[in-house]
Design a protein around this motif. Structure first.
Motif, PDB file in Angstrom:
ATOM      1  N   ILE A  57       4.921 -33.150 -32.644  1.00 21.17           N
ATOM      2  CA  ILE A  57       5.369 -31.828 -32.202  1.00 21.17           C
ATOM      3  C   ILE A  57       4.172 -30.882 -32.273  1.00 21.17           C
ATOM      4  N   HIS A  58       3.920 -30.171 -31.193  1.00 20.97           N
ATOM      5  CA  HIS A  58       2.833 -29.194 -31.143  1.00 20.97           C
ATOM      6  C   HIS A  58       3.440 -27.812 -31.356  1.00 20.97           C
ATOM      7  N   THR A  59       2.908 -27.064 -32.308  1.00 22.55           N
ATOM      8  CA  THR A  59       3.445 -25.729 -32.562  1.00 22.55           C
ATOM      9  C   THR A  59       2.923 -24.757 -31.514  1.00 22.55           C
ATOM     10  N   ILE A  60       3.699 -23.720 -31.290  1.00 17.51           N
ATOM     11  CA  ILE A  60       3.310 -22.666 -30.365  1.00 17.51           C
ATOM     12  C   ILE A  60       2.639 -21.582 -31.209  1.00 17.51           C
ATOM     13  N   PRO A  61       1.338 -21.355 -31.003  1.00 18.35           N
ATOM     14  CA  PRO A  61       0.595 -20.434 -31.883  1.00 18.35           C
ATOM     15  C   PRO A  61       1.202 -19.037 -32.000  1.00 18.35           C
ATOM     16  N   SER A  62       1.754 -18.515 -30.922  1.00 17.80           N
ATOM     17  CA  SER A  62       2.295 -17.158 -30.976  1.00 17.80           C
ATOM     18  C   SER A  62       3.692 -17.094 -31.598  1.00 17.80           C
ATOM     19  N   ASN A  63       4.318 -18.281 -31.841  1.00 16.15           N
ATOM     20  CA  ASN A  63       5.663 -18.298 -32.418  1.00 16.15           C
ATOM     21  C   ASN A  63       5.881 -19.636 -33.116  1.00 16.15           C
ATOM     22  N   ASP A  64       5.615 -19.684 -34.416  1.00 15.53           N
ATOM     23  CA  ASP A  64       5.694 -20.962 -35.135  1.00 15.53           C
ATOM     24  C   ASP A  64       7.127 -21.432 -35.397  1.00 15.53           C
ATOM     25  N   ALA A  65       8.116 -20.685 -34.921  1.00 20.11           N
ATOM     26  CA  ALA A  65       9.509 -21.129 -35.047  1.00 20.11           C
ATOM     27  C   ALA A  65       9.852 -22.171 -33.984  1.00 20.11           C
ATOM     28  N   TYR A  66       8.973 -22.310 -32.980  1.00 16.60           N
ATOM     29  CA  TYR A  66       9.212 -23.248 -31.887  1.00 16.60           C
ATOM     30  C   TYR A  66       8.021 -24.175 -31.713  1.00 16.60           C
ATOM     31  N   GLY A  67       8.317 -25.361 -31.229  1.00 19.51           N
ATOM     32  CA  GLY A  67       7.268 -26.309 -30.899  1.00 19.51           C
ATOM     33  C   GLY A  67       7.604 -26.958 -29.571  1.00 19.51           C
ATOM     34  N   TYR A  68       6.696 -27.801 -29.104  1.00 21.97           N
ATOM     35  CA  TYR A  68       6.959 -28.489 -27.842  1.00 21.97           C
ATOM     36  C   TYR A  68       6.420 -29.908 -27.910  1.00 21.97           C
ATOM     37  N   THR A  69       6.960 -30.752 -27.060  1.00 22.79           N
ATOM     38  CA  THR A  69       6.501 -32.124 -26.907  1.00 22.79           C
ATOM     39  C   THR A  69       6.926 -32.613 -25.540  1.00 22.79           C
ATOM     40  N   GLY A  70       6.445 -33.756 -25.165  1.00 24.60           N
ATOM     41  CA  GLY A  70       6.835 -34.375 -23.912  1.00 24.60           C
ATOM     42  C   GLY A  70       7.281 -35.806 -24.160  1.00 24.60           C
ATOM     43  N   ILE A  71       8.453 -36.153 -23.638  1.00 22.87           N
ATOM     44  CA  ILE A  71       9.003 -37.503 -23.781  1.00 22.87           C
ATOM     45  C   ILE A  71       9.662 -37.880 -22.465  1.00 22.87           C
TER      46      ILE A  71
END
Length: 51
Positions: free
Chosen positions: A18-32
């Motif tokens: 999971i990659h964190t979103i620097p401007s909002n660490d409450a959310y992350g993203y990934t690709g599957i």
């Protein structure tokens, strides 16, 4: 991860990076399975599927 449908609310295994979103660490993203997912980086729960 096996090729299965991913749904909002499902929990991804801990092995998924999971990659964190620097401007909002409450959310992350990934690709599957060629899908982009917004996830909770603490629980690995899928929040949104970006189409």
């Amino acid at each position: 991860m096996p090729t299965t449908d991913i749904i909002v609310g499902s929990q991804l295994p801990p092995s998924v990076e999971i990659h964190t979103i620097p401007s909002n660490d409450a959310y992350g993203y990934t690709g599957i399975n060629k899908q982009r997912l917004i996830v909770d980086p603490h629980t690995h729960s899928v929040i949104e599927i970006i189409k």
